[in-house]
Design a protein around this motif. Structure first.
Motif, PDB file in Angstrom:
ATOM      1  N   GLY A 198      11.641  29.181  23.784  1.00 38.89           N
ATOM      2  CA  GLY A 198      13.187  29.114  24.166  1.00 38.89           C
ATOM      3  C   GLY A 198      13.091  28.286  25.468  1.00 38.89           C
ATOM      4  O   GLY A 198      14.133  27.503  25.547  1.00 38.89           O
ATOM      5  N   SER A 199      12.133  28.344  26.330  1.00 36.96           N
ATOM      6  CA  SER A 199      11.927  27.798  27.568  1.00 36.96           C
ATOM      7  C   SER A 199      11.013  26.468  27.589  1.00 36.96           C
ATOM      8  O   SER A 199      11.547  25.285  28.438  1.00 36.96           O
ATOM      9  N   SER A 200      10.017  26.491  26.972  1.00 35.33           N
ATOM     10  CA  SER A 200       9.149  25.186  27.117  1.00 35.33           C
ATOM     11  C   SER A 200       8.789  24.419  25.769  1.00 35.33           C
ATOM     12  O   SER A 200       8.524  23.823  25.787  1.00 35.33           O
ATOM     13  N   GLY A 201       9.789  25.081  24.716  1.00 34.43           N
ATOM     14  CA  GLY A 201       9.675  24.198  23.460  1.00 34.43           C
ATOM     15  C   GLY A 201       8.714  24.705  22.478  1.00 34.43           C
ATOM     16  O   GLY A 201       8.060  25.728  22.718  1.00 34.43           O
ATOM     17  N   THR A 202       8.765  24.187  21.143  1.00 32.96           N
ATOM     18  CA  THR A 202       8.111  24.874  20.379  1.00 32.96           C
ATOM     19  C   THR A 202       6.418  24.765  20.324  1.00 32.96           C
ATOM     20  O   THR A 202       5.905  25.390  19.834  1.00 32.96           O
ATOM     21  N   ALA A 203       6.314  23.487  20.885  1.00 28.79           N
ATOM     22  CA  ALA A 203       4.773  23.374  21.001  1.00 28.79           C
ATOM     23  C   ALA A 203       3.993  24.590  22.047  1.00 28.79           C
ATOM     24  O   ALA A 203       3.044  24.980  21.716  1.00 28.79           O
ATOM     25  N   ALA A 204       4.641  24.823  23.055  1.00 25.63           N
ATOM     26  CA  ALA A 204       4.325  25.885  24.125  1.00 25.63           C
ATOM     27  C   ALA A 204       4.360  27.225  23.230  1.00 25.63           C
ATOM     28  O   ALA A 204       3.269  27.946  23.330  1.00 25.63           O
ATOM     29  N   GLY A 205       5.339  27.414  22.285  1.00 22.81           N
ATOM     30  CA  GLY A 205       5.369  28.514  21.678  1.00 22.81           C
ATOM     31  C   GLY A 205       4.314  28.611  20.614  1.00 22.81           C
ATOM     32  O   GLY A 205       3.842  29.635  20.324  1.00 22.81           O
ATOM     33  N   GLN A 206       3.925  27.682  19.899  1.00 24.18           N
ATOM     34  CA  GLN A 206       2.966  27.693  19.057  1.00 24.18           C
ATOM     35  C   GLN A 206       1.498  27.762  19.576  1.00 24.18           C
ATOM     36  O   GLN A 206       0.607  28.492  18.922  1.00 24.18           O
ATOM     37  N   ALA A 207       1.593  27.630  20.686  1.00 23.09           N
ATOM     38  CA  ALA A 207       0.057  27.638  21.575  1.00 23.09           C
ATOM     39  C   ALA A 207      -0.134  29.024  21.457  1.00 23.09           C
ATOM     40  O   ALA A 207      -1.364  29.248  21.765  1.00 23.09           O
ATOM     41  N   LEU A 208       0.865  29.817  21.832  1.00 23.35           N
ATOM     42  CA  LEU A 208       0.568  31.203  21.970  1.00 23.35           C
ATOM     43  C   LEU A 208       0.220  31.916  20.748  1.00 23.35           C
ATOM     44  O   LEU A 208      -0.223  32.901  20.611  1.00 23.35           O
ATOM     45  N   ILE A 209       0.646  31.171  19.549  1.00 24.46           N
ATOM     46  CA  ILE A 209      -0.181  31.984  18.326  1.00 24.46           C
ATOM     47  C   ILE A 209      -1.291  31.615  17.956  1.00 24.46           C
ATOM     48  O   ILE A 209      -1.632  30.560  17.442  1.00 24.46           O
ATOM     49  N   THR A 210      -2.365  32.346  18.646  1.00 21.65           N
ATOM     50  CA  THR A 210      -3.446  32.103  18.530  1.00 21.65           C
ATOM     51  C   THR A 210      -4.240  33.251  17.274  1.00 21.65           C
ATOM     52  O   THR A 210      -3.595  33.741  16.930  1.00 21.65           O
ATOM     53  N   ALA A 211      -5.771  32.758  17.023  1.00 19.76           N
ATOM     54  CA  ALA A 211      -6.330  33.761  16.357  1.00 19.76           C
ATOM     55  C   ALA A 211      -6.369  35.047  16.559  1.00 19.76           C
ATOM     56  O   ALA A 211      -6.298  35.882  15.794  1.00 19.76           O
ATOM     57  N   GLN A 212      -6.162  35.281  18.068  1.00 23.88           N
ATOM     58  CA  GLN A 212      -6.196  36.905  18.499  1.00 23.88           C
ATOM     59  C   GLN A 212      -5.005  37.260  18.016  1.00 23.88           C
ATOM     60  O   GLN A 212      -4.871  38.739  17.667  1.00 23.88           O
ATOM     61  N   ALA A 213      -3.956  36.598  18.245  1.00 24.18           N
ATOM     62  CA  ALA A 213      -2.789  37.138  17.786  1.00 24.18           C
ATOM     63  C   ALA A 213      -2.454  37.500  16.341  1.00 24.18           C
ATOM     64  O   ALA A 213      -1.956  38.416  15.866  1.00 24.18           O
ATOM     65  N   ARG A 214      -3.201  36.608  15.371  1.00 29.09           N
ATOM     66  CA  ARG A 214      -3.230  36.857  14.078  1.00 29.09           C
ATOM     67  C   ARG A 214      -4.060  38.026  13.838  1.00 29.09           C
ATOM     68  O   ARG A 214      -3.957  38.762  12.808  1.00 29.09           O
ATOM     69  N   GLN A 215      -5.161  38.378  14.498  1.00 30.91           N
ATOM     70  CA  GLN A 215      -6.103  39.252  14.425  1.00 30.91           C
ATOM     71  C   GLN A 215      -5.398  40.678  14.640  1.00 30.91           C
ATOM     72  O   GLN A 215      -5.352  41.422  13.890  1.00 30.91           O
ATOM     73  N   GLN A 216      -4.244  40.507  15.705  1.00 30.40           N
ATOM     74  CA  GLN A 216      -3.671  41.558  16.114  1.00 30.40           C
ATOM     75  C   GLN A 216      -2.558  41.975  14.936  1.00 30.40           C
ATOM     76  O   GLN A 216      -2.340  43.320  14.588  1.00 30.40           O
ATOM     77  N   PHE A 217      -2.119  40.916  14.416  1.00 27.47           N
ATOM     78  CA  PHE A 217      -1.018  41.401  13.323  1.00 27.47           C
ATOM     79  C   PHE A 217      -1.771  41.916  12.062  1.00 27.47           C
ATOM     80  O   PHE A 217      -1.342  42.957  11.089  1.00 27.47           O
ATOM     81  N   ASP A 218      -3.127  41.351  11.826  1.00 28.28           N
ATOM     82  CA  ASP A 218      -3.925  42.041  10.836  1.00 28.28           C
ATOM     83  C   ASP A 218      -4.286  43.363  10.814  1.00 28.28           C
ATOM     84  O   ASP A 218      -4.177  44.092   9.916  1.00 28.28           O
ATOM     85  N   GLN A 219      -4.527  43.555  12.224  1.00 32.71           N
ATOM     86  CA  GLN A 219      -4.531  45.199  12.475  1.00 32.71           C
ATOM     87  C   GLN A 219      -3.340  46.038  11.964  1.00 32.71           C
ATOM     88  O   GLN A 219      -3.444  47.322  11.665  1.00 32.71           O
ATOM     89  N   ILE A 220      -2.157  45.598  12.354  1.00 30.46           N
ATOM     90  CA  ILE A 220      -1.003  46.221  11.802  1.00 30.46           C
ATOM     91  C   ILE A 220      -1.014  46.292  10.389  1.00 30.46           C
ATOM     92  O   ILE A 220      -0.650  47.542   9.884  1.00 30.46           O
ATOM     93  N   ARG A 221      -1.515  45.190   9.772  1.00 31.00           N
ATOM     94  CA  ARG A 221      -1.437  45.383   8.549  1.00 31.00           C
ATOM     95  C   ARG A 221      -2.354  46.381   7.895  1.00 31.00           C
ATOM     96  O   ARG A 221      -2.139  47.070   6.917  1.00 31.00           O
ATOM     97  N   ALA A 222      -3.551  46.549   8.523  1.00 29.13           N
ATOM     98  CA  ALA A 222      -4.414  47.498   8.228  1.00 29.13           C
ATOM     99  C   ALA A 222      -3.877  48.890   8.353  1.00 29.13           C
ATOM    100  O   ALA A 222      -4.181  49.843   7.600  1.00 29.13           O
ATOM    101  N   SER A 223      -3.242  49.082   9.567  1.00 30.02           N
ATOM    102  CA  SER A 223      -2.644  50.341   9.818  1.00 30.02           C
ATOM    103  C   SER A 223      -1.642  50.890   8.700  1.00 30.02           C
ATOM    104  O   SER A 223      -1.777  52.281   8.258  1.00 30.02           O
ATOM    105  N   VAL A 224      -0.930  49.624   8.264  1.00 29.87           N
ATOM    106  CA  VAL A 224      -0.015  50.163   7.207  1.00 29.87           C
ATOM    107  C   VAL A 224      -0.609  50.429   5.941  1.00 29.87           C
ATOM    108  O   VAL A 224      -0.309  51.400   5.180  1.00 29.87           O
ATOM    109  N   GLY A 225      -1.616  49.737   5.905  1.00 31.12           N
ATOM    110  CA  GLY A 225      -2.537  50.049   4.699  1.00 31.12           C
ATOM    111  C   GLY A 225      -3.144  51.653   4.656  1.00 31.12           C
ATOM    112  O   GLY A 225      -3.049  52.095   3.698  1.00 31.12           O
ATOM    113  N   ASP A 226      -3.445  52.016   5.888  1.00 32.61           N
ATOM    114  CA  ASP A 226      -4.069  53.300   6.052  1.00 32.61           C
ATOM    115  C   ASP A 226      -2.779  54.061   5.761  1.00 32.61           C
ATOM    116  O   ASP A 226      -2.899  55.359   5.191  1.00 32.61           O
TER     117      ASP A 226
END
Length: 611
Positions: free
Chosen positions: A137-165
């Motif tokens: 919202g403040s810096s634009g889409t490129a800046a926002g996409q830059a925050l979506i890293t592999a670590q962020a995706r890995q963190q969401f995968d952990q959420i999926r694993a917890s829901v799986g548990d």
């Protein structure tokens, strides 16, 4: 064996067995009820909690994926509208988490897995989703996409694993509930099988007990009873089994002893009866021989003795006629004694013959009209009645079954006796009447003679019994004995009515014909009906055309039912005939002629007057 020795009754044994079986079945029923309740609880849990939990777990994963998709879309497009799935997912996540927490509050593993998934989802939104949204919202889409890293995706995968548990924990609880349902179902089946086995075992024990305690003792008792029934009355009956059967066997044995005693008495009585029968048979044979001798005597009396008597009487009479007055007075007296003795001997023999022939020389029973018999009696007794100036009357007499010659002899003897035993200077009056009493005709021969004292009422029917000297009243003393024998031969009885104020009344009964009895009953019923419907006077008295039969009888002269003015026909007054017995037509009625003796009359029958 101890129970048997203590003397348990059959009732007690059966009740004990039923109590044990009942307790077992009740226990099984209680256990089955408890297991069934658990099975129902497990089924309810499976259907209302673990099943919906699995659905809610999948829904939780979906809303988390909606959140991640919304954040990615907003980071690529920068369009605020693309955040709608994220915002809606956050709201739905709270609702779904609350539902899962409510349904899984009794399951610690599920609650732990839920809390882990909620914590990880909150950390992901704090460290990834919110920074991406703010940066885009403040810096634009490129800046926002830059925050979506592999670590962020890995963190969401952990959420999926917890829901799986969480899903795994829910599935584990669901499988546990299914196993509980299966276990309780198997237990129910097992309890039912156990109940069936208990019932089978109880039935088997019952059958074996009945065989041992009931069937065998009863079979043995029945076999012993059959032996006694077959004739072995000395066989002792011993009981076995429960006390009731032993007591029953004792009672049956007491009955056997009584029967054996009675049979012994019966055998003794039968032997006595056989001995008596043998004696009676011998006596009967002796009587048969005696009867033959009597018949021979009767033949001799009727033939061989009559001829000498007739000769004696004839020659005595010849002596009396030829030499009467030529000898002295004593010789005439001796000849008169001889003539009288021979004549009396002839009469005695004839009467004895008549007495012995009653019932032995029979012509068979037929319908006999006693009115016709009385006409014959009047004819036979006419000479004696003319000599005594006697009057003979009779009412309407019945028709009976019998032998006419014997009945004629019966009435001749009665009428002759009435005429013979008369009072001096009193003209004899003899009246014969009949009335129906139950199923018998009671016939009465009444006179105004000298009468009979009550103490001699039974003796006059005994053969050769005389109450007077032969000079006063001649005769052999057999007449009334003949009367009694004829009456008894016809099935009746004869007696003297001792209640008579004057004269003698000899009554005898003869069986009535069935049609006469029925007719009398019909007439009585009709009279009763007529009396019930008859008009009454002002004072309530029933008005009839005849006297009250309760106060007058068929033997009362006042009850004469002949029309007034129609006199009977006396002997010698029948037009165109000589001295005969006048007999009115059937159903006719006569009254005493004017000036007749008081108290005399007939009721619709025949009247005979002599003199």
């Amino acid at each position: 064996m101890n129970t048997y020795r203590r003397g348990w009754t059959l009732r007690r044994r059966v009740l004990a067995l039923l109590a044990v079986v009942g307790l077992l079945l009740i226990g099984l029923a209680v256990a089955e009820a408890a297991v069934a309740a658990k099975n129902r609880a497990y089924t309810d849990t499976l259907l209302t909690r673990t099943g919906p939990l699995r659905v809610q777990g999948q829904e939780l994963l979906n809303v988390l994926l909606d959140q991640e998709t919304g954040v990615r879309g907003y980071a690529v497009s920068g369009n605020r509208a693309d955040l709608a799935p994220y915002e809606q997912g956050v709201r739905q996540e709270r609702d779904v988490s609350a539902t899962i927490a409510d349904l899984g509050r009794d399951y610690p593993a599920i609650m732990d897995a839920l809390r882990t998934a909620q914590q990880q989802a909150a950390d992901w939104r704090r460290t990834v989703a919110e920074p991406v949204i703010a940066t885009t919202g403040s810096s634009g889409t490129a800046a926002g996409q830059a925050l979506i890293t592999a670590q962020a995706r890995q963190q969401f995968d952990q959420i999926r694993a917890s829901v799986g548990d969480l899903q795994t924990a829910i599935l584990a609880e669901r499988e546990k509930g299914a196993r509980d349902i299966e276990r309780t179902g198997n237990m129910l089946v097992m309890l039912l099988i156990v109940a069936a086995v208990v019932v089978v075992i109880a039935g088997t024990l019952m059958l074996l007990s009945l065989e041992r305690m009931v069937i065998r003792p009863l079979t043995g008792l029945a076999q012993q009873v059959r032996e006694v029934a077959a004739g072995d009355y000395q066989h002792h009956i011993a009981g076995s089994g429960p006390p009731e059967f032993r007591r029953l066997a004792d009672d049956v044995d007491v009955m056997r002893q009584k029967i054996a005693k009675d049979l012994a008495e019966v055998r003794a009585a039968r032997e006595n009866i056989e001995w008596v029968n043998n004696q009676l048979q011998k006596q009967a044979e002796e009587l048969t021989r005696s009867n033959r001798d009597l018949e021979q005597f009767a033949y001799v009396a009727s033939h061989d003795l009559q001829e000498p008597l007739r000769k004696v009487a004839s020659f005595c009479q010849l002596l009396q006629r030829r030499y009467a007055g030529q000898l002295d007075e004593r010789a005439d007296q001796y000849i008169a004694f001889a003539v009288d003795g021979a004549q009396r001997m002839q009469r005695l023999i004839n009467d004895l013959l008549a007495f012995s022939r009653i019932g032995r020389l029979t012509t068979g029973f037929v319908d006999v009209d006693l009115n016709r018999v009385m006409a014959d009696v009047a004819s036979q007794t006419e000479p004696g009645r003319q000599y005594a100036d006697a009057e003979l009357t009779w009412s309407e007499l019945p028709v009976i079954r019998g032998e006419e010659p014997l009945l004629t002899n019966l009435l001749v003897n009665l009428v002759s006796n009435s005429v013979k035993f008369r009072r001096p200077d009193v003209p004899p009056r003899v009246r014969v009447s009949a009335r129906l009493v139950d199923a018998e005709w009671e016939i009465t021969c009444q006179d105004n003679g000298i009468g009979i004292e009550p103490e001699f009422a039974d003796k006059i029917f005994v053969i050769f019994q005389r109450l007077h000297a032969k000079d006063a009243y001649p005769g052999t003393g057999i007449g009334l004995a003949i009367v009694k024998k004829i009456v008894e031969y016809h099935g009746g009885r004869v007696w003297v009515d001792t209640d008579q104020a004057e004269g003698t009344a000899i009554r005898f009964t003869l069986p009535a014909r069935p049609e006469d009895v029925e007719a009398a009953k019909a007439t009585a019923d009709a009279d009763a009906t007529a009396d019930a419907t008859a008009p009454t006077d002002g004072d309530g008295t029933t008005t009839t055309g005849t006297d009250d039969p309760a106060t007058t009888g068929p033997d009362d002269p006042a009850t004469s039912d002949r029309p007034v003015g129609e006199p009977p026909v006396p002997v010698g007054e029948v037009a165109g005939d000589g001295p005969t017995v006048g007999r009115q037509p059937a159903g006719g009625r006569h009254e005493d002629p004017p000036g007749g003796p008081p108290g005399q009359g007939t009721t619709g029958g025949t009247k005979e007057r002599v003199g």
